[in-house]
Design a protein around this motif. Structure first.
Motif, PDB file in Angstrom:
ATOM      1  N   ASP A  60       0.848  -1.186   0.000  1.00  0.00           N
ATOM      2  CA  ASP A  60       0.000   0.000   0.000  1.00  0.00           C
ATOM      3  C   ASP A  60       0.887   1.242   0.000  1.00  0.00           C
ATOM      4  O   ASP A  60       1.579   1.505   0.989  1.00  0.00           O
ATOM      5  N   PRO A  61       0.900   2.010  -1.093  1.00  0.00           N
ATOM      6  CA  PRO A  61       1.803   3.167  -1.177  1.00  0.00           C
ATOM      7  C   PRO A  61       1.552   4.208  -0.084  1.00  0.00           C
ATOM      8  O   PRO A  61       2.480   4.876   0.358  1.00  0.00           O
ATOM      9  N   ILE A  62       0.320   4.326   0.368  1.00  0.00           N
ATOM     10  CA  ILE A  62       0.005   5.306   1.408  1.00  0.00           C
ATOM     11  C   ILE A  62       0.620   4.883   2.744  1.00  0.00           C
ATOM     12  O   ILE A  62       1.134   5.703   3.491  1.00  0.00           O
ATOM     13  N   ALA A  63       0.589   3.604   3.043  1.00  0.00           N
ATOM     14  CA  ALA A  63       1.203   3.093   4.273  1.00  0.00           C
ATOM     15  C   ALA A  63       2.718   2.979   4.131  1.00  0.00           C
ATOM     16  O   ALA A  63       3.452   3.124   5.119  1.00  0.00           O
ATOM     17  N   LEU A  64       3.184   2.739   2.923  1.00  0.00           N
ATOM     18  CA  LEU A  64       4.612   2.531   2.671  1.00  0.00           C
ATOM     19  C   LEU A  64       5.424   3.816   2.819  1.00  0.00           C
ATOM     20  O   LEU A  64       6.502   3.802   3.420  1.00  0.00           O
ATOM     21  N   ARG A  65       4.924   4.916   2.292  1.00  0.00           N
ATOM     22  CA  ARG A  65       5.692   6.163   2.223  1.00  0.00           C
ATOM     23  C   ARG A  65       6.230   6.635   3.581  1.00  0.00           C
ATOM     24  O   ARG A  65       7.431   6.896   3.706  1.00  0.00           O
ATOM     25  N   PRO A  66       5.394   6.751   4.627  1.00  0.00           N
ATOM     26  CA  PRO A  66       5.952   7.242   5.901  1.00  0.00           C
ATOM     27  C   PRO A  66       6.954   6.267   6.528  1.00  0.00           C
ATOM     28  O   PRO A  66       7.938   6.692   7.138  1.00  0.00           O
ATOM     29  N   LYS A  67       6.724   4.984   6.371  1.00  0.00           N
ATOM     30  CA  LYS A  67       7.666   3.996   6.903  1.00  0.00           C
ATOM     31  C   LYS A  67       8.990   4.091   6.157  1.00  0.00           C
ATOM     32  O   LYS A  67      10.061   4.023   6.761  1.00  0.00           O
ATOM     33  N   ALA A  68       8.917   4.236   4.846  1.00  0.00           N
ATOM     34  CA  ALA A  68      10.136   4.363   4.048  1.00  0.00           C
ATOM     35  C   ALA A  68      10.913   5.613   4.443  1.00  0.00           C
ATOM     36  O   ALA A  68      12.149   5.576   4.536  1.00  0.00           O
ATOM     37  N   ARG A  69      10.219   6.722   4.698  1.00  0.00           N
ATOM     38  CA  ARG A  69      10.895   7.958   5.125  1.00  0.00           C
ATOM     39  C   ARG A  69      11.579   7.759   6.472  1.00  0.00           C
ATOM     40  O   ARG A  69      12.704   8.218   6.682  1.00  0.00           O
ATOM     41  N   GLN A  70      10.906   7.066   7.398  1.00  0.00           N
ATOM     42  CA  GLN A  70      11.510   6.806   8.704  1.00  0.00           C
ATOM     43  C   GLN A  70      12.763   5.952   8.561  1.00  0.00           C
ATOM     44  O   GLN A  70      13.786   6.226   9.200  1.00  0.00           O
ATOM     45  N   VAL A  71      12.689   4.932   7.733  1.00  0.00           N
ATOM     46  CA  VAL A  71      13.839   4.042   7.526  1.00  0.00           C
ATOM     47  C   VAL A  71      14.956   4.798   6.817  1.00  0.00           C
ATOM     48  O   VAL A  71      16.129   4.679   7.180  1.00  0.00           O
ATOM     49  N   GLN A  72      14.610   5.603   5.833  1.00  0.00           N
ATOM     50  CA  GLN A  72      15.616   6.398   5.127  1.00  0.00           C
ATOM     51  C   GLN A  72      16.346   7.323   6.105  1.00  0.00           C
ATOM     52  O   GLN A  72      17.582   7.401   6.084  1.00  0.00           O
ATOM     53  N   THR A  73      15.613   7.989   6.960  1.00  0.00           N
ATOM     54  CA  THR A  73      16.214   8.890   7.940  1.00  0.00           C
ATOM     55  C   THR A  73      17.128   8.130   8.893  1.00  0.00           C
ATOM     56  O   THR A  73      18.240   8.568   9.204  1.00  0.00           O
ATOM     57  N   CYS A  74      16.682   6.976   9.339  1.00  0.00           N
ATOM     58  CA  CYS A  74      17.483   6.145  10.248  1.00  0.00           C
ATOM     59  C   CYS A  74      18.767   5.671   9.567  1.00  0.00           C
ATOM     60  O   CYS A  74      19.854   5.755  10.149  1.00  0.00           O
ATOM     61  N   ILE A  75      18.648   5.184   8.339  1.00  0.00           N
ATOM     62  CA  ILE A  75      19.844   4.721   7.609  1.00  0.00           C
ATOM     63  C   ILE A  75      20.828   5.878   7.455  1.00  0.00           C
ATOM     64  O   ILE A  75      22.035   5.712   7.669  1.00  0.00           O
ATOM     65  N   SER A  76      20.327   7.042   7.106  1.00  0.00           N
ATOM     66  CA  SER A  76      21.196   8.211   6.926  1.00  0.00           C
ATOM     67  C   SER A  76      21.891   8.581   8.229  1.00  0.00           C
ATOM     68  O   SER A  76      23.077   8.938   8.232  1.00  0.00           O
TER      69      SER A  76
END
Length: 105
Positions: A60-76
Motif C-alpha cells: 500500500d503506497p500510502i502506508a509505505l511512504r511514511p515507513k520508508a521515510r523513517q527508515v531512510q532517515t534512520c539509515i542516513s
C-alpha cells in the motif's frame, strides 16, 4: 542508539542479498553505507521504499511512504558513522526497522 548496535550485529550475520531486489526503484540494495552517503536523496528514498516494501510485505503506497521515510532517515543517521566502512544498506535497513518497532518480535 544502544539498541541499534546489537541489532546491527545480529543483522550483519544475515545476508544482504536476502532483501536485495533490483527494479525500477533505487539501486542501493547491495551497497555499503559509504555509497549511501554519496547517493542522491531520490535514490535513497527509492531504495528505502523497496526494502520496506519487500521486508514488511507492504504494498500500500500510502502506508509505505511514511515507513520508508523513517527508515531512510534512520539509515542516513547510521551512515554518518560508517562513511568509510562496509556496513550494508540492507542490513542497516533491517536494524532500523527493528529499532523503529516495525518488525514483529
Amino acid at each position: 542508539m544502544r539498541l541499534l548496535f546489537p541489532v546491527m550485529l545480529l543483522c550483519s550475520c544475515i545476508s544482504a542479498s536476502a532483501w536485495a531486489r533490483q527494479g525500477p526503484g533505487g539501486d542501493l540494495h547491495n551497497a555499503t553505507l559509504r555509497a549511501w552517503n554519496l547517493a542522491s536523496e531520490a535514490n535513497r528514498f527509492a531504495t528505502a521504499s523497496d526494502l520496506v516494501e519487500r521486508i514488511l510485505n507492504l504494498h500500500d503506497p500510502i502506508a509505505l511512504r511514511p515507513k520508508a521515510r523513517q527508515v531512510q532517515t534512520c539509515i542516513s543517521r547510521v551512515a554518518i558513522d560508517f562513511q568509510q566502512g562496509g556496513q550494508a544498506v540492507a542490513d542497516t535497513a533491517v536494524a532500523c526497522m527493528a529499532e523503529l518497532g516495525m518488525l514483529a518480535r
